[in-house]
Design a protein around this motif. Structure first.
Motif, PDB file in Angstrom:
ATOM      1  N   LYS A 138       0.832  -1.197   0.000  1.00 53.52           N
ATOM      2  CA  LYS A 138       0.000   0.000   0.000  1.00 53.52           C
ATOM      3  C   LYS A 138       0.872   1.255   0.000  1.00 53.52           C
ATOM      4  CE  LYS A 138      -4.335   1.535   1.805  1.00 53.52           C
ATOM      5  NZ  LYS A 138      -5.446   1.242   2.707  1.00 53.52           N
ATOM      6  N   LEU A 139       1.972   1.196   0.724  1.00 54.31           N
ATOM      7  CA  LEU A 139       2.902   2.320   0.785  1.00 54.31           C
ATOM      8  C   LEU A 139       3.485   2.607  -0.600  1.00 54.31           C
ATOM      9  CD1 LEU A 139       4.920   2.754   3.931  1.00 54.31           C
ATOM     10  CD2 LEU A 139       5.897   3.596   1.819  1.00 54.31           C
ATOM     11  N   ALA A 140       3.829   1.541  -1.337  1.00 56.61           N
ATOM     12  CA  ALA A 140       4.394   1.701  -2.682  1.00 56.61           C
ATOM     13  C   ALA A 140       3.364   2.310  -3.626  1.00 56.61           C
ATOM     14  CB  ALA A 140       4.870   0.362  -3.213  1.00 56.61           C
ATOM     15  N   LEU A 141       2.106   1.878  -3.498  1.00 57.03           N
ATOM     16  CA  LEU A 141       1.045   2.417  -4.360  1.00 57.03           C
ATOM     17  C   LEU A 141       0.789   3.898  -4.081  1.00 57.03           C
ATOM     18  CD1 LEU A 141      -1.595  -0.452  -4.395  1.00 57.03           C
ATOM     19  CD2 LEU A 141      -0.327   0.425  -6.346  1.00 57.03           C
ATOM     20  N   ARG A 142       0.803   4.252  -2.813  1.00 53.78           N
ATOM     21  CA  ARG A 142       0.495   5.634  -2.441  1.00 53.78           C
ATOM     22  C   ARG A 142       1.671   6.588  -2.658  1.00 53.78           C
ATOM     23  NH1 ARG A 142      -3.402   7.274   1.378  1.00 53.78           N
ATOM     24  NH2 ARG A 142      -5.254   6.004   1.130  1.00 53.78           N
ATOM     25  N   SER A 143       2.851   6.056  -2.882  1.00 53.38           N
ATOM     26  CA  SER A 143       4.034   6.895  -3.077  1.00 53.38           C
ATOM     27  C   SER A 143       4.290   7.219  -4.544  1.00 53.38           C
ATOM     28  CB  SER A 143       5.262   6.210  -2.494  1.00 53.38           C
ATOM     29  OG  SER A 143       5.101   6.062  -1.109  1.00 53.38           O
ATOM     30  N   LYS A 144       3.375   6.865  -5.425  1.00 49.16           N
ATOM     31  CA  LYS A 144       3.571   7.125  -6.849  1.00 49.16           C
ATOM     32  C   LYS A 144       3.309   8.586  -7.183  1.00 49.16           C
ATOM     33  CE  LYS A 144       3.004   2.595  -8.741  1.00 49.16           C
ATOM     34  NZ  LYS A 144       2.193   1.666  -9.467  1.00 49.16           N
ATOM     35  N   VAL A 145       4.051   9.075  -8.161  1.00 51.42           N
ATOM     36  CA  VAL A 145       3.955  10.458  -8.615  1.00 51.42           C
ATOM     37  C   VAL A 145       3.667  10.438 -10.111  1.00 51.42           C
ATOM     38  CG1 VAL A 145       5.269  12.582  -8.933  1.00 51.42           C
ATOM     39  CG2 VAL A 145       5.606  11.234  -6.889  1.00 51.42           C
ATOM     40  N   LYS A 146       2.751  11.291 -10.559  1.00 51.25           N
ATOM     41  CA  LYS A 146       2.516  11.419 -12.006  1.00 51.25           C
ATOM     42  C   LYS A 146       3.090  12.763 -12.455  1.00 51.25           C
ATOM     43  CE  LYS A 146      -0.879  11.325 -15.658  1.00 51.25           C
ATOM     44  NZ  LYS A 146      -2.295  11.389 -16.012  1.00 51.25           N
ATOM     45  N   PRO A 147       4.177  12.741 -13.250  1.00 54.35           N
ATOM     46  CA  PRO A 147       4.812  13.990 -13.658  1.00 54.35           C
ATOM     47  C   PRO A 147       4.247  14.529 -14.984  1.00 54.35           C
ATOM     48  CG  PRO A 147       6.169  12.181 -14.337  1.00 54.35           C
ATOM     49  CD  PRO A 147       4.964  11.579 -13.665  1.00 54.35           C
ATOM     50  N   PHE A 148       4.597  15.760 -15.295  1.00 53.46           N
ATOM     51  CA  PHE A 148       4.334  16.327 -16.615  1.00 53.46           C
ATOM     52  C   PHE A 148       5.515  17.194 -17.009  1.00 53.46           C
ATOM     53  CE2 PHE A 148       2.642  19.555 -13.755  1.00 53.46           C
ATOM     54  CZ  PHE A 148       3.043  20.749 -14.331  1.00 53.46           C
ATOM     55  N   ILE A 149       5.717  17.326 -18.318  1.00 53.45           N
ATOM     56  CA  ILE A 149       6.739  18.240 -18.836  1.00 53.45           C
ATOM     57  C   ILE A 149       6.041  19.206 -19.779  1.00 53.45           C
ATOM     58  CG2 ILE A 149       8.746  16.771 -18.562  1.00 53.45           C
ATOM     59  CD1 ILE A 149       8.444  15.946 -21.477  1.00 53.45           C
ATOM     60  N   LYS A 150       6.486  20.427 -19.778  1.00 50.68           N
ATOM     61  CA  LYS A 150       5.768  21.458 -20.519  1.00 50.68           C
ATOM     62  C   LYS A 150       6.684  22.644 -20.798  1.00 50.68           C
ATOM     63  CE  LYS A 150       1.157  23.301 -20.310  1.00 50.68           C
ATOM     64  NZ  LYS A 150      -0.089  23.335 -19.620  1.00 50.68           N
ATOM     65  N   VAL A 151       6.374  23.376 -21.863  1.00 52.01           N
ATOM     66  CA  VAL A 151       7.028  24.644 -22.126  1.00 52.01           C
ATOM     67  C   VAL A 151       6.043  25.727 -21.706  1.00 52.01           C
ATOM     68  CG1 VAL A 151       8.039  26.155 -23.867  1.00 52.01           C
ATOM     69  CG2 VAL A 151       8.311  23.691 -24.063  1.00 52.01           C
ATOM     70  N   VAL A 152       6.437  26.568 -20.754  1.00 51.34           N
ATOM     71  CA  VAL A 152       5.520  27.538 -20.165  1.00 51.34           C
ATOM     72  C   VAL A 152       6.062  28.953 -20.317  1.00 51.34           C
ATOM     73  CG1 VAL A 152       4.274  28.161 -18.054  1.00 51.34           C
ATOM     74  CG2 VAL A 152       4.876  25.799 -18.453  1.00 51.34           C
ATOM     75  N   ASN A 153       5.184  29.862 -20.677  1.00 50.41           N
ATOM     76  CA  ASN A 153       5.497  31.280 -20.765  1.00 50.41           C
ATOM     77  C   ASN A 153       5.822  31.803 -19.356  1.00 50.41           C
ATOM     78  OD1 ASN A 153       5.459  34.079 -21.144  1.00 50.41           O
ATOM     79  ND2 ASN A 153       3.832  33.965 -22.654  1.00 50.41           N
ATOM     80  N   TYR A 154       6.814  32.698 -19.255  1.00 49.06           N
ATOM     81  CA  TYR A 154       7.181  33.258 -17.955  1.00 49.06           C
ATOM     82  C   TYR A 154       5.990  33.929 -17.269  1.00 49.06           C
ATOM     83  CZ  TYR A 154      12.280  32.790 -18.429  1.00 49.06           C
ATOM     84  OH  TYR A 154      13.558  32.319 -18.527  1.00 49.06           O
ATOM     85  N   SER A 155       5.103  34.542 -18.040  1.00 45.44           N
ATOM     86  CA  SER A 155       3.978  35.248 -17.435  1.00 45.44           C
ATOM     87  C   SER A 155       2.980  34.296 -16.786  1.00 45.44           C
ATOM     88  CB  SER A 155       3.273  36.129 -18.469  1.00 45.44           C
ATOM     89  OG  SER A 155       2.748  35.326 -19.493  1.00 45.44           O
TER      90      SER A 155
END
Length: 136
Positions: A61-78
């Motif tokens: 259960k600890l392993a399941l709850r420790s998962k992270v879903k990342p994203f990568i993106k190009v973002v405007n400074y504003s």
């Protein structure tokens, strides 16, 4: 002008689908490019934060709850809000470049490496504040 968004700087996305999510600046482009004629940054962030864990939970259960879903993106400074925090970027620098966004398979590979790095950092107990969602 002072460079605010240096690699490793933690920021918060203000607009779009990922609004309110924490990101790490991987690469910054202050002048802009031909395709994107505005100052922007390549960022990696957390789309789905890890869930709360307690001592009573088992390893599975600890392993399941420790998962992270990342994203990568190009973002405007504003659309970014800088914070005073920074992360060390040993593994993140080489994983994402401007060419990564052209090919979907490269994008998926980059997400997998970032996911692995974020999960290692979370399980190791480093930068706990980065892995907690903003409460607002």
């Amino acid at each position: 002008m002072v460079k605010v968004y240096k690699p490793g700087k933690v920021a918060i996305v203000l607009q779009g689908r990922q609004a309110g999510k924490k990101v790490v600046v991987i690469k910054q482009v202050d002048e802009g490019t031909k395709e994107r004629p505005y100052p922007h940054a390549v960022v990696a962030g957390i789309e789905r934060y890890p869930r709360k864990v307690t001592r009573r939970m088992g390893q599975k259960k600890l392993a399941l709850r420790s998962k992270v879903k990342p994203f990568i993106k190009v973002v405007n400074y504003s659309h970014l809000f800088p914070t005073r925090y920074a992360l060390e970027l040993e593994g993140l620098k080489g994983s994402v470049a401007h060419d990564t966004f052209k090919e979907p398979s490269q994008r998926e590979n980059a997400k997998k490496t970032i996911k692995k790095l974020f999960e290692e950092r979370y399980v190791g107990g480093k930068n706990k504040w980065f892995f907690q969602p903003l409460r607002f």
